[in-house]
Structure formats: structure tokens, C-alpha cells
Enzyme design. Structure first.
Site, PDB file in Angstrom:
ATOM      1  CG  PHE A 129      -1.686   1.148   1.611  1.00 61.37           C
ATOM      2  CD1 PHE A 129      -2.996   1.250   1.140  1.00 61.37           C
ATOM      3  CD2 PHE A 129      -1.195   2.165   2.436  1.00 61.37           C
ATOM      4  CE1 PHE A 129      -3.800   2.335   1.490  1.00 61.37           C
ATOM      5  CE2 PHE A 129      -1.998   3.246   2.788  1.00 61.37           C
ATOM      6  CZ  PHE A 129      -3.299   3.330   2.314  1.00 61.37           C
ATOM      7  CD  GLN A 279       6.767  -4.197  49.728  1.00 63.90           C
ATOM      8  OE1 GLN A 279       6.874  -2.980  49.746  1.00 63.90           O
ATOM      9  NE2 GLN A 279       6.348  -4.872  50.774  1.00 63.90           N
ATOM     10  CD  GLU A 363      -1.606   1.390   9.498  1.00 63.64           C
ATOM     11  OE1 GLU A 363      -2.714   1.939   9.343  1.00 63.64           O
ATOM     12  OE2 GLU A 363      -1.233   0.403   8.852  1.00 63.64           O
TER      13      GLU A 363
HETATM   14  P1  FAD Z   1       6.306  13.282   9.568  1.00 65.65           P
HETATM   15  O1  FAD Z   1       4.912  13.383   9.044  1.00 65.65           O
HETATM   16  O2  FAD Z   1       7.363  14.095   8.899  1.00 65.65           O
HETATM   17  O3  FAD Z   1       6.282  13.613  11.127  1.00 65.65           O
HETATM   18  C1  FAD Z   1       7.483  13.874  11.879  1.00 65.65           C
HETATM   19  C2  FAD Z   1       7.036  14.312  13.283  1.00 65.65           C
HETATM   20  O4  FAD Z   1       6.274  15.531  13.172  1.00 65.65           O
HETATM   21  C3  FAD Z   1       6.111  13.283  13.959  1.00 65.65           C
HETATM   22  O5  FAD Z   1       6.359  13.271  15.341  1.00 65.65           O
HETATM   23  C4  FAD Z   1       4.738  13.854  13.681  1.00 65.65           C
HETATM   24  O6  FAD Z   1       3.765  13.451  14.620  1.00 65.65           O
HETATM   25  C5  FAD Z   1       5.022  15.345  13.808  1.00 65.65           C
HETATM   26  N1  FAD Z   1       4.000  16.136  13.138  1.00 65.65           N
HETATM   27  C6  FAD Z   1       3.650  16.145  11.829  1.00 65.65           C
HETATM   28  N2  FAD Z   1       2.645  16.998  11.617  1.00 65.65           N
HETATM   29  C7  FAD Z   1       2.327  17.535  12.811  1.00 65.65           C
HETATM   30  C8  FAD Z   1       1.358  18.459  13.267  1.00 65.65           C
HETATM   31  N3  FAD Z   1       0.467  19.017  12.431  1.00 65.65           N
HETATM   32  N4  FAD Z   1       1.331  18.782  14.574  1.00 65.65           N
HETATM   33  C9  FAD Z   1       2.203  18.208  15.452  1.00 65.65           C
HETATM   34  N5  FAD Z   1       3.139  17.318  15.095  1.00 65.65           N
HETATM   35  C10 FAD Z   1       3.194  16.980  13.791  1.00 65.65           C
HETATM   36  N6  FAD Z   1       3.330   4.221   4.790  1.00 65.65           N
HETATM   37  C11 FAD Z   1       2.602   3.686   3.773  1.00 65.65           C
HETATM   38  O7  FAD Z   1       2.005   4.420   2.969  1.00 65.65           O
HETATM   39  N7  FAD Z   1       2.534   2.330   3.589  1.00 65.65           N
HETATM   40  C12 FAD Z   1       3.166   1.463   4.421  1.00 65.65           C
HETATM   41  O8  FAD Z   1       3.085   0.238   4.222  1.00 65.65           O
HETATM   42  C13 FAD Z   1       3.965   1.986   5.506  1.00 65.65           C
HETATM   43  N8  FAD Z   1       4.692   1.155   6.311  1.00 65.65           N
HETATM   44  C14 FAD Z   1       5.562   1.703   7.235  1.00 65.65           C
HETATM   45  C15 FAD Z   1       6.456   0.878   7.926  1.00 65.65           C
HETATM   46  C16 FAD Z   1       7.379   1.423   8.811  1.00 65.65           C
HETATM   47  C17 FAD Z   1       8.363   0.535   9.511  1.00 65.65           C
HETATM   48  C18 FAD Z   1       7.392   2.821   9.048  1.00 65.65           C
HETATM   49  C19 FAD Z   1       8.366   3.444  10.016  1.00 65.65           C
HETATM   50  C20 FAD Z   1       6.520   3.641   8.373  1.00 65.65           C
HETATM   51  C21 FAD Z   1       5.608   3.102   7.439  1.00 65.65           C
HETATM   52  N9  FAD Z   1       4.772   3.944   6.683  1.00 65.65           N
HETATM   53  C22 FAD Z   1       4.013   3.406   5.654  1.00 65.65           C
HETATM   54  C23 FAD Z   1       4.870   5.387   6.807  1.00 65.65           C
HETATM   55  C24 FAD Z   1       4.229   5.957   8.052  1.00 65.65           C
HETATM   56  O9  FAD Z   1       2.840   5.899   7.962  1.00 65.65           O
HETATM   57  C25 FAD Z   1       4.779   7.382   8.235  1.00 65.65           C
HETATM   58  O10 FAD Z   1       6.112   7.252   8.692  1.00 65.65           O
HETATM   59  C26 FAD Z   1       3.961   8.214   9.195  1.00 65.65           C
HETATM   60  O11 FAD Z   1       2.728   8.550   8.625  1.00 65.65           O
HETATM   61  C27 FAD Z   1       4.689   9.512   9.593  1.00 65.65           C
HETATM   62  O12 FAD Z   1       5.157  10.186   8.472  1.00 65.65           O
HETATM   63  P2  FAD Z   1       6.676  10.694   8.452  1.00 65.65           P
HETATM   64  O13 FAD Z   1       7.559   9.555   8.813  1.00 65.65           O
HETATM   65  O14 FAD Z   1       6.899  11.352   7.128  1.00 65.65           O
HETATM   66  O15 FAD Z   1       6.774  11.751   9.613  1.00 65.65           O
END
Ligand code: FAD
Length: 384
Positions: A129, A279, A363
């Protein structure tokens, strides 16, 4: 370990059978090897997929097309038992069933369903996905991957990142911008211009394949587009399905850590007594048990809401936020009880602890689910 609250008494006989079947599959086929898989950073997807398929675990909550068609609580119980083995195993099943099969099942054409779902349910074809991009994770609405019409064909360009199962997949469900908004595309991974290099050097979910996807003028027929949905609603509905499985899954990881900590505390002797007789250790174990049981109750409640057709995305955010955070705290607490042994792969705890760091982020990060709840409480969105 004793089910003190008798939570599993709530399960009906079919659900208990699924629990026991998956638990023994994990004990036989996964637990003896998963420490090595984690260390070597491999996941034997081609070996496990047909076995998971024959147990009816792939797309198990979908009806028809060779899927088991179980209720939501059964799907949850299966996720819990799979993740007691490893979050990578549960991730494989979640991605296959909830993120790759679900959009085809819900939004696909008859032809797409017939072509892919029976083989995916049997574990003969593996799906992935693709939503997240290198520059767009929490904010997928601004994705750059683009599908342009060329006659009746589509031409796909762009890239995705962090895609579970990417390098082992036969089919990718890819979300892309089009002139009419975001749409989903069913992309066979043999299509020219598609590539999926694996991401290495991960310290979490090492027993899980994670990849980048690249689309370089990937030409697709008109029939590759999912006809049933336009807009972010499509991928978000898939994520709701998968997040629901996480709410249950992490209860399994937490339980595995708690069980390891209890066993260790009963046998590890320091200052002339088992550490479990002190404990401070009992306080940790009691808190871990309370938190695990509360997470289990949350999962069961959300499962019952889902089976009643009443589950809302913000309730799933509650469950994902609360349960993943609890599981991670439980894993960290278990790690302390195991002392130095807590950092080796001879015990499951550090593996679960590291895995849960990914589960906290993927997710929907804990911050994004916090903002969902903040919006539910105040009526004010604080995402931007
Ligand atoms: P960013 O969005 O850049 O976020 C970085 C930080 O900023 C986080 O702490 C976030 O919470 C924070 N942040 C962002 N916006 C805001 C806001 N508005 N306010 C406050 N804080 C904020 N994706 C897929 O599509 N398919 C997959 O199969 C899939 N598998 C994955 C498997 C693994 C092992 C991993 C690590 C990720 C996977 N992902 C997948 C991607 C995953 O869903 C994303 O990593 C996730 O959505 C976060 O996006 P990012 O890593 O770009 O972080």
C-alpha cells in the site's frame, strides 16, 4: 499467564478457536525463528504467506473471493496473537488484508477483484500500500506522485517511502494525484518503470520488509484505476481498517513482554531472593498487568462497536493512541526487569520494544491521533 479479569470469556467459541489456532501457529512457525529474522533483518514472506492464507488470516474480515469473512473481534484476536509473535508478522497480515486487499474489495472493479483477491487471500500473491512519500507522511493530501491521462492510459510518476512488503509485493495499491483529485491504482509490480528497493539499517520492525517505491513513466491501462473512490477518503478508510488491527495487535506485544518479565522475575535471584519477591518488581508487574488488561478492554470494546457498525475514526484514534503508548511503556518496563538480559534477542522484550517505536509512528503518529482527539474534544482542528 492467568487471565485474571477473564477477558477472553467474552469471546465466543469461534473466536476462541481462532485465538488458539493463531497462537499455536505463532508458537510453532514464528517464535523459534523470529529472533534470528530480526537480527538478520529478514522476513520470509514467501514461506509464511501461503501458511497464513491457509489459516484464513489474509483479508479475514472481508466477505467472498476466498476470504474468511469473520467478524471484527475475530480479526482483532488474530492480530493480537500474531503480534504476540512479532509486530512485523502482524504488519504483514495488516498490510495484505486491510491496506492492499481492502481497497480492491471495497473500491475495485469486478475484474480487479477477480484477478487479485482470491490469490491474495490464499497468500499466493502479496500486496503493498503506497501512500507515504519522502516529503509527505502525516500530510498525505499534499502528495506529489501524479497519474496523468494519456489517451485511455494512465502514466504514473513519483515515489513512495516506508512501504511495508514493497520489495516482495506482486501488486501495489498506489495513491496518486490526478487532474480529478487523489485516486488509487492497482499496479502489478512487474510493470515497466516500477521499482521497489528495500530500506536497510532499520533498528525497528527488522523482521518486516520496508521499501521505497519508484514510478518512472509507469504506463497503466484505464482499468488499473480503482473506480469506486476519489479523494483522501479512499486511503483513510483503509488506514481505519488497519489501525483497528493495531489496537488489538499491540495488546499481544504487551502481553508477550509482561509474560517474559513475570517468568524472569520468578527465577532471577539477587540478594538471595527471586527479584519477583521484591515490592518494586511487583509494583512494575502489577502496573504492566493493569495496563495490558485495560488495553485489551479497549480493543474488545472497539471490536464490538465495529461489529455493530458503529465504529468511528476518532474512536480508532483513541485506541491506537492509548494502546500503542501503553504497549511501549509496558515493553520498556519489562526491559528493566530483565536487566542486562533485557537488551538481547535471547528474550523477546527488546525486539517488541524496538518494533513498537515504528507502530507508534506508522498508521498516524501519536501526535496526529492526539490532534484527532483534541479536535473531537474542542471542535477545533489544530493540524495546521
Ligand atoms: P512526519 O509526518 O514528517 O512527522 C514527523 C514528526 O512531526 C512526527 O512526530 C509527527 O507526529 C510530527 N507532526 C507532523 N505533523 C504535525 C502536526 N500538524 N502537529 C504536530 N506534530 C506533527 N506508509 C505507507 O504508505 N505504507 C506502508 O506500508 C507503511 N509502512 C511503514 C512501515 C514502517 C516501519 C514505518 C516506520 C513507516 C511506514 N509507513 C508506511 C509510513 C508511516 O505511515 C509514516 O512514517 C507516518 O505517517 C509519519 O510520516 P513521516 O515519517 O513522514 O513523519
Amino acid at each position: 499467564m492467568d487471565d485474571l479479569l477473564r477477558l477472553d470469556d467474552q469471546l465466543n467459541p469461534d473466536q476462541r478457536l481462532i485465538r488458539d489456532t493463531v497462537r499455536s501457529f505463532v508458537a510453532d512457525r514464528v517464535l523459534p525463528h523470529v529472533g534470528d529474522w530480526f537480527e538478520e533483518a529478514v522476513f520470509p514472506a514467501r514461506d509464511l504467506a501461503p501458511a497464513l492464507g491457509s489459516l484464513g488470516l489474509l483479508g479475514m474480515h472481508l466477505q467472498g473471493y476466498g476470504c474468511a469473512g469473520t467478524d471484527a473481534v475475530s480479526y482483532g484476536v488474530a492480530c493480537r496473537e500474531l503480534e504476540a509473535g512479532d509486530s512485523g508478522l502482524r504488519s504483514f497480515v495488516s498490510v495484505q488484508g486491510s491496506l492492499a486487499m481492502f481497497p480492491i474489495w471495497r473500491y475495485g472493479s469486478d475484474e480487479q477483484k477477480q484477478e487479485w483477491l482470491p490469490r491474495m487471500a490464499a497468500g499466493e500473491a502479496i500486496g503493498c500500500f503506497g501512500l507515504t512519500e519522502p516529503d509527505h507522511g502525516s500530510d498525505p493530501a499534499n502528495m506529489r506522485t501524479y497519474a496523468k491521462k494519456d489517451g485511455t492510459d494512465w502514466v504514473l510518476n513519483g515515489s513512495k517511502m516506508w512501504i511495508t512488503n514493497g520489495s516482495v509485493a506482486d501488486v501495489a495499491v498506489v495513491w496518486a494525484q490526478t487532474d480529478d483529485g487523489i485516486r488509487g491504482f492497482v499496479v502489478p509490480t512487474t510493470t515497466p518503470g516500477f521499482s521497489a528497493p528495500e530500506i536497510h539499517k532499520k533498528m525497528s520492525l527488522r523482521a518486516s520488509v520496508t521499501s521505497s517505491l519508484y514510478f518512472d513513466d509507469v504506463r497503466l491501462p484505464a482499468s488499473a484505476a480503482l473506480p469506486g473512490v476519489t479523494g483522501l477518503r479512499g486511503p483513510l478508510s483503509c488506514l481505519s481498517e488497519a489501525r483497528y488491527g493495531i489496537v488489538w495487535g499491540v495488546v499481544g506485544a504487551a502481553r508477550a513482554c509482561l509474560e517474559a518479565a513475570v517468568d524472569y522475575a520468578k527465577t532471577r535471584v539477587q540478594f538471595g531472593k527471586p527479584i519477583g519477591a521484591y515490592q518494586l518488581t511487583q509494583e512494575k508487574l502489577a502496573w504492566m498487568y493493569v495496563a495490558t488488561a485495560q488495553a485489551g478492554l479497549t480493543a474488545l470494546h472497539l471490536g464490538e462497536l465495529k461489529d455493530a457498525g458503529k465504529l468511528e475514526p476518532r474512536q480508532i484514534s483513541f485506541g491506537k493512541l492509548a494502546n500503542v503508548r501503553a504497549a511501549l511503556d509496558i515493553a520498556r518496563q519489562a526491559r528493566t526487569i530483565l536487566g542486562g538480559n533485557g537488551i538481547t534477542l535471547e528474550y523477546p522484550v527488546i525486539r517488541h520494544m524496538n518494533n513498537l517505536e515504528s507502530v507508534l509512528t506508522y498508521e498516524g503518529t501519536q501526535e496526529i491521533h492526539t490532534l484527532v482527539l483534541g479536535e473531537a474534544l474542542t471542535g477545533m482542528a489544530a493540524y495546521r
